[in-house]
Design a protein around this motif. Structure first.
Motif, PDB file in Angstrom:
ATOM      1  N   SER A   1      -1.023 -40.646 -64.788  1.00 55.67           N
ATOM      2  CA  SER A   1      -2.388 -40.164 -64.976  1.00 55.67           C
ATOM      3  C   SER A   1      -3.385 -41.091 -64.304  1.00 55.67           C
ATOM      4  O   SER A   1      -4.336 -40.641 -63.649  1.00 55.67           O
ATOM      5  N   ASN A   2      -3.164 -42.401 -64.440  1.00 52.96           N
ATOM      6  CA  ASN A   2      -4.085 -43.373 -63.845  1.00 52.96           C
ATOM      7  C   ASN A   2      -4.126 -43.256 -62.324  1.00 52.96           C
ATOM      8  O   ASN A   2      -5.201 -43.225 -61.719  1.00 52.96           O
ATOM      9  N   VAL A   3      -2.956 -43.205 -61.701  1.00 57.00           N
ATOM     10  CA  VAL A   3      -2.954 -43.186 -60.240  1.00 57.00           C
ATOM     11  C   VAL A   3      -3.508 -41.874 -59.709  1.00 57.00           C
ATOM     12  O   VAL A   3      -4.254 -41.857 -58.708  1.00 57.00           O
ATOM     13  N   ASN A   4      -3.206 -40.759 -60.353  1.00 59.22           N
ATOM     14  CA  ASN A   4      -3.687 -39.475 -59.850  1.00 59.22           C
ATOM     15  C   ASN A   4      -5.178 -39.290 -60.101  1.00 59.22           C
ATOM     16  O   ASN A   4      -5.845 -38.581 -59.331  1.00 59.22           O
ATOM     17  N   ALA A   5      -5.696 -39.923 -61.134  1.00 60.03           N
ATOM     18  CA  ALA A   5      -7.137 -39.842 -61.384  1.00 60.03           C
ATOM     19  C   ALA A   5      -7.913 -40.765 -60.449  1.00 60.03           C
ATOM     20  O   ALA A   5      -9.009 -40.405 -59.976  1.00 60.03           O
ATOM     21  N   GLU A   6      -7.370 -41.934 -60.167  1.00 61.50           N
ATOM     22  CA  GLU A   6      -8.113 -42.926 -59.398  1.00 61.50           C
ATOM     23  C   GLU A   6      -7.835 -42.864 -57.898  1.00 61.50           C
ATOM     24  O   GLU A   6      -8.714 -43.206 -57.091  1.00 61.50           O
ATOM     25  N   ILE A   7      -6.617 -42.448 -57.516  1.00 62.63           N
ATOM     26  CA  ILE A   7      -6.268 -42.318 -56.094  1.00 62.63           C
ATOM     27  C   ILE A   7      -5.524 -40.992 -55.930  1.00 62.63           C
ATOM     28  O   ILE A   7      -4.281 -40.954 -55.903  1.00 62.63           O
ATOM     29  N   PRO A   8      -6.236 -39.889 -55.849  1.00 62.32           N
ATOM     30  CA  PRO A   8      -5.560 -38.586 -55.713  1.00 62.32           C
ATOM     31  C   PRO A   8      -4.725 -38.522 -54.441  1.00 62.32           C
ATOM     32  O   PRO A   8      -4.883 -39.314 -53.506  1.00 62.32           O
ATOM     33  N   ALA A   9      -3.830 -37.553 -54.397  1.00 63.65           N
ATOM     34  CA  ALA A   9      -2.945 -37.379 -53.242  1.00 63.65           C
ATOM     35  C   ALA A   9      -3.748 -37.270 -51.953  1.00 63.65           C
ATOM     36  O   ALA A   9      -4.816 -36.655 -51.910  1.00 63.65           O
ATOM     37  N   GLN A  10      -3.216 -37.921 -50.916  1.00 60.28           N
ATOM     38  CA  GLN A  10      -3.771 -37.910 -49.563  1.00 60.28           C
ATOM     39  C   GLN A  10      -5.079 -38.684 -49.430  1.00 60.28           C
ATOM     40  O   GLN A  10      -5.762 -38.596 -48.408  1.00 60.28           O
ATOM     41  N   THR A  11      -5.420 -39.485 -50.445  1.00 59.24           N
ATOM     42  CA  THR A  11      -6.599 -40.347 -50.324  1.00 59.24           C
ATOM     43  C   THR A  11      -6.389 -41.358 -49.197  1.00 59.24           C
ATOM     44  O   THR A  11      -5.330 -41.986 -49.099  1.00 59.24           O
ATOM     45  N   GLN A  12      -7.384 -41.506 -48.365  1.00 58.93           N
ATOM     46  CA  GLN A  12      -7.301 -42.464 -47.281  1.00 58.93           C
ATOM     47  C   GLN A  12      -7.600 -43.876 -47.790  1.00 58.93           C
ATOM     48  O   GLN A  12      -8.459 -44.079 -48.651  1.00 58.93           O
ATOM     49  N   LEU A  13      -6.904 -44.849 -47.236  1.00 62.14           N
ATOM     50  CA  LEU A  13      -7.107 -46.231 -47.638  1.00 62.14           C
ATOM     51  C   LEU A  13      -8.560 -46.643 -47.439  1.00 62.14           C
ATOM     52  O   LEU A  13      -9.136 -47.346 -48.271  1.00 62.14           O
ATOM     53  N   GLU A  14      -9.185 -46.200 -46.341  1.00 67.87           N
ATOM     54  CA  GLU A  14     -10.574 -46.562 -46.076  1.00 67.87           C
ATOM     55  C   GLU A  14     -11.504 -46.066 -47.170  1.00 67.87           C
ATOM     56  O   GLU A  14     -12.514 -46.706 -47.477  1.00 67.87           O
ATOM     57  N   THR A  15     -11.181 -44.932 -47.776  1.00 65.85           N
ATOM     58  CA  THR A  15     -12.011 -44.395 -48.851  1.00 65.85           C
ATOM     59  C   THR A  15     -11.989 -45.309 -50.066  1.00 65.85           C
ATOM     60  O   THR A  15     -13.021 -45.558 -50.697  1.00 65.85           O
ATOM     61  N   VAL A  16     -10.810 -45.818 -50.389  1.00 64.28           N
ATOM     62  CA  VAL A  16     -10.688 -46.728 -51.528  1.00 64.28           C
ATOM     63  C   VAL A  16     -11.406 -48.041 -51.242  1.00 64.28           C
ATOM     64  O   VAL A  16     -12.090 -48.598 -52.108  1.00 64.28           O
ATOM     65  N   VAL A  17     -11.262 -48.534 -50.016  1.00 66.37           N
ATOM     66  CA  VAL A  17     -11.945 -49.773 -49.647  1.00 66.37           C
ATOM     67  C   VAL A  17     -13.453 -49.604 -49.759  1.00 66.37           C
ATOM     68  O   VAL A  17     -14.164 -50.462 -50.298  1.00 66.37           O
ATOM     69  N   THR A  18     -13.966 -48.485 -49.257  1.00 63.18           N
ATOM     70  CA  THR A  18     -15.396 -48.217 -49.333  1.00 63.18           C
ATOM     71  C   THR A  18     -15.880 -48.243 -50.779  1.00 63.18           C
ATOM     72  O   THR A  18     -16.897 -48.871 -51.108  1.00 63.18           O
ATOM     73  N   ALA A  19     -15.150 -47.556 -51.640  1.00 62.97           N
ATOM     74  CA  ALA A  19     -15.547 -47.496 -53.048  1.00 62.97           C
ATOM     75  C   ALA A  19     -15.513 -48.880 -53.690  1.00 62.97           C
ATOM     76  O   ALA A  19     -16.393 -49.238 -54.486  1.00 62.97           O
TER      77      ALA A  19
END
Length: 794
Positions: free
Chosen positions: A294-312
């Protein structure tokens, strides 16, 4: 005013610019708003014993994703500048000593088809690692490039394999950070499970024990997805190539051998890919693998780009912490120091609210307190100012641990209290919060009960620490029997004198909360007990022509003098009378009773001479050459307040002189830029107070005045730390700093100020201003009342 954006990423030594390999805008640098993360150098403090974690994390994040290195020495945060990478794991501490903790939930990319996952797959790096806030890059000698990003409870790993080469990722449930110190503090994998589901994702758990806090078994759950389809995947278990089994069938951690001994069993999975680029998303939970999914799918959904997480992640650090401190400063080094120290200060603790271990609670839960003994002097008071909402939660969490486990922690990790280096120093933190107005949802009735239990009840000695078996250092005050019987602590207990110094402060803390809760009898009782440090003062002890030092004392009342040189503390470790500092250093520790200390030292003039002696090079033959063999040791917390104690003798100029020297000599925005272990942000917070121009006296509302570094610095106080809401700010300005560091004059909230101290209500409760005029020459500007010395009646 807000900080002008300086273009470019400032790097030093091994911090390699990412500009050549990664577009900066894609990693989240806004051209419209100030990006304070550009001044954060994540490798600062990763060498010279700083033990900083340079990987990816969010403020108070559970996940701290980074590399694990092996070269035969303890990798406390996982990272070492040299050695072989053994994997990239999601759980780490930052800046701690003692022994490594975590290094679990690990993956290792391999540019080959893995035939034997039990083989040594570790590899050196082809180039130095690179890092920004929220982004980490590592290139192995196999030319596999690993890029990392993280959210609060999940991590994203992007692997780029050499074209035309096989691509494999090994998940190792049994992976932990090892310890080589030989003190029985090494972690152990004791069992686990892993399952690959029909849709190809894996989940399971690992159970481990030990580490610095001697923790019994604890379990972490995980759930991982590969957004790149795998060609094949299989689980494995085994202790040797001969008994390697596919798929893994059971969860034992050790297997018997023919001679009756045991071998460690390893457990994991191997995924093989045909694509050269592989994206892996992994979540963790302390509750269940379903919660980890639940944690990973809520915070990093499928196909999320690494750059998107870095930006956030960059945006979160900017908005929630770094952007709360703004400045007109343009000096690059000062900006790097300011924002790198802010970043490093709040990588810990970990906010595990909603994942309470073993109990149901609606209260917040924070773990990885490593340790309050290190943090109470500087870090927690700045934590309150910078993050008042989280700080209130932190206080509530300490009290909730007491409700459910019987004791507040002095140290805590993997959901387990231990080890207490000195006293019950959560008492100091609670008192500091109370006297500075933290109320909100804090149940102070329960908080006071927790403090009283620390002061009156001897904790059970379980688990027994083999390094200090005579009493508990798990929680509470293990040497309390002597404290209650003799009003001092005999050498029957390890760390006797340094514990006594702590217990005095703990009792002072309790007296302050008792007074605020209208318990005058308790307030008087514990204030009297806070003076018990005086019972360790041996007026006949001499050193360097000074008389009177703290010393061990026997049950018959006599002092142990033949073995105690005030310049020596033997090993300064668990079995010694003084912990991490000499009698010289500890003899300045009762900052709640300084007026008495000055009298015992022979008066103000002699006290100043004694203090200055701390900083004379070469006077400590057993001292650290790195610090010029001075008695003062900037690497250990018992000396933190000493440079500022001149304020108690009308010599504020000497506080400025010595505090500024320590800051400039032993801190820098470089990999070796901390004087010792960060101790979970303790060192960073000491420097930040120096930059601000103040020093806090925890458990009181008093701040000693130093000298600010910057032309203008503004801290957004939010609700001011009292939970009252609203927006407030604290502003420090200085003019004349180009001429020198000494205070010529000061106004507070627009009024002329002649005291070398101020209180919480002056500038923090509702905001305020301090305007300094600085110059080259020391002046006698602070002629007003001396700082309070409450245990002295002054």
């Amino acid at each position: 005013m807000v900080l002008a954006v300086i273009l470019g990423i400032f790097t030093c030594l091994i911090e390699v610019s990412l500009a050549d390999s990664t577009d900066q805008a894609a990693l989240g640098v806004s051209v419209n708003q100030p990006d304070y993360t550009q001044y954060v150098l994540p490798f600062t403090g990763t060498q010279n014993g700083g033990n900083m974690f340079p990987g990816v994390a969010r403020p108070f994040g559970v996940v701290k994703l980074g590399p694990d290195l092996y070269n035969g020495v303890d990798a406390y945060s996982g990272y070492l500048p040299t050695g072989n990478v053994t994997g990239y794991s999601l759980m780490h501490e930052s800046g701690t000593g003692g022994a490594p903790k975590y290094g679990v939930v690990s993956q290792m990319p391999v540019a080959a088809k893995v035939v034997n996952p039990l083989a040594n797959l570790a590899l050196p790096r082809a180039t130095d690692d690179a890092a920004q806030v929220g982004y980490y890059k590592s290139t192995l000698s196999s030319n596999v490039v690993t890029e990392l990003a993280a959210t609060d409870h999940a991590g994203l790993l992007r692997y780029t394999f050499p074209s035309g080469m096989p691509a494999s990722v090994v998940i190792d449930v049994s992976h932990v950070l090892p310890s080589f110190r030989g003190l029985g503090l090494g972690q152990n994998y004791t069992g686990g499970n892993i399952t690959i589901t029909k849709d190809g994702h894996y989940e399971g758990s690992g159970t481990y024990n030990n580490g610095w806090n001697l923790a019994p078994e604890w379990t972490i759950y995980f759930c991982g997805y590969f957004d790149t389809p795998s060609a094949s995947a299989v689980t494995f278990r085994g202790s040797s190539t001969e008994d390697l089994k596919y798929p893994a069938a059971n969860t034992e951690a050790v297997a018997p051998t023919s001679d009756g001994s045991t071998q460690a069993i390893r457990l994991g999975a191997v995924y093989n890919f045909t694509s050269p680029t592989v994206n892996s998303r992994v979540g963790v939970s302390w509750i269940s693998s379903a919660k980890a999914c639940s944690n990973v799918n809520a915070e990093i959904p499928a196909q999320t780009q690494l750059e998107t997480v870095v930006t956030a992640t960059k945006n979160i650090w900017n908005s929630q912490l770094l952007g709360r401190v703004t400045t007109t400063e343009t000096n690059t080094t000062n900006l790097q120091l300011l924002y790198t120290m802010l970043y490093g200060m709040l990588l810990l603790p970990s906010n595990r609210t909603g994942e309470n271990p073993g109990w149901l609670s609606t209260e917040p839960y924070y773990d990885d307190l490593f340790t309050i003994w290190d943090l109470f002097r500087c870090q927690t008071s700045l934590f309150q100012i910078l993050q008042p909402a989280h700080y209130e939660e932190y206080i509530r969490s300490l009290i909730d641990v007491y409700r459910h486990e019987g004791w507040m922690p002095d140290a805590r990790s993997s959901n387990f209290n231990g080890r207490s280096q000195g006293g019950s120093n959560a008492d100091n933190v609670l008192a500091d919060a109370y006297v500075k107005g933290v109320r909100g949802k804090v149940n102070w009735v329960d908080g006071y009960a927790a403090m009283v239990k620390d002061a009156e009840v001897v904790p059970p000695n379980s688990p027994v620490d083999p390094e200090s078996p005579e009493s508990s250092d798990h929680e509470g005050r293990g040497a309390l029997p002597d404290w209650l019987k003799y009003s001092y602590i005999t050498p029957a207990f390890d760390r006797a004198v340094s514990r006594a110094a702590d217990y005095s402060l703990n009792d002072f803390a309790l007296s302050q909360v008792a007074s605020g809760l209208n318990k005058p009898a308790d307030a008087s009782k514990y204030l009297a007990r806070s003076r018990n440090w005086r019972n360790h003062w041996n007026a006949k002890a001499t050193s360097l022509n000074f008389t009177g030092f703290l010393a061990p004392r026997l049950a018959n009342g006599s002092f142990v003098t033949e073995e105690e040189d005030p310049l020596s503390c033997s090993g300064c470790y668990w079995g010694d009378s003084f912990y991490e500092a000499t009698p010289w250093e500890y003899s300045f520790s009762p900052y709640h009773d300084v007026a008495t200390l000055i009298k015992l030292s022979g008066g103000a003039t002699r006290f100043v001479q004694r203090l200055e002696t701390l900083f004379v090079p070469g006077l400590n033959p057993t001292g650290n050459p790195q610090f010029n063999n001075t008695i003062f040791n900037p690497a250990n917390e018992p000396s933190f307040a000493s440079p500022y104690l001149f304020n108690f003798a009308h010599r504020q100029d000497l506080s400025v002189k010595h505090a500024r020297f320590v800051a400039s000599a032993y801190y820098a925005p470089t990999p070796a830029g901390l004087p010792g272990n960060s101790d979970a942000g303790a060192m960073q917070s000491w420097l930040l107070w120096n930059i601000i121009g103040l020093y806090p006296l925890t458990g009181t509302t008093t701040f000693l005045i130093g000298s600010p570094w910057l032309e203008k610095l503004v801290i957004n106080l939010g609700g001011g730390g009292g939970g009252n809401g609203g927006s407030k700010s604290f502003t420090v300005t200085s003019t004349g700093r180009q001429n020198g560091i000494y205070v010529q004059s000061l106004t507070v909230n627009g009024k002329a100020w002649n005291q070398s101290w101020l209180s919480w209500s002056d500038v923090f409760a509702d905001g305020g201003t301090m305007e300094f005029v600085l110059g080259a020459n020391a002046t006698d500007w602070a002629t007003g009342a001396l700082p309070p010395s409450p245990a002295s009646g002054a």
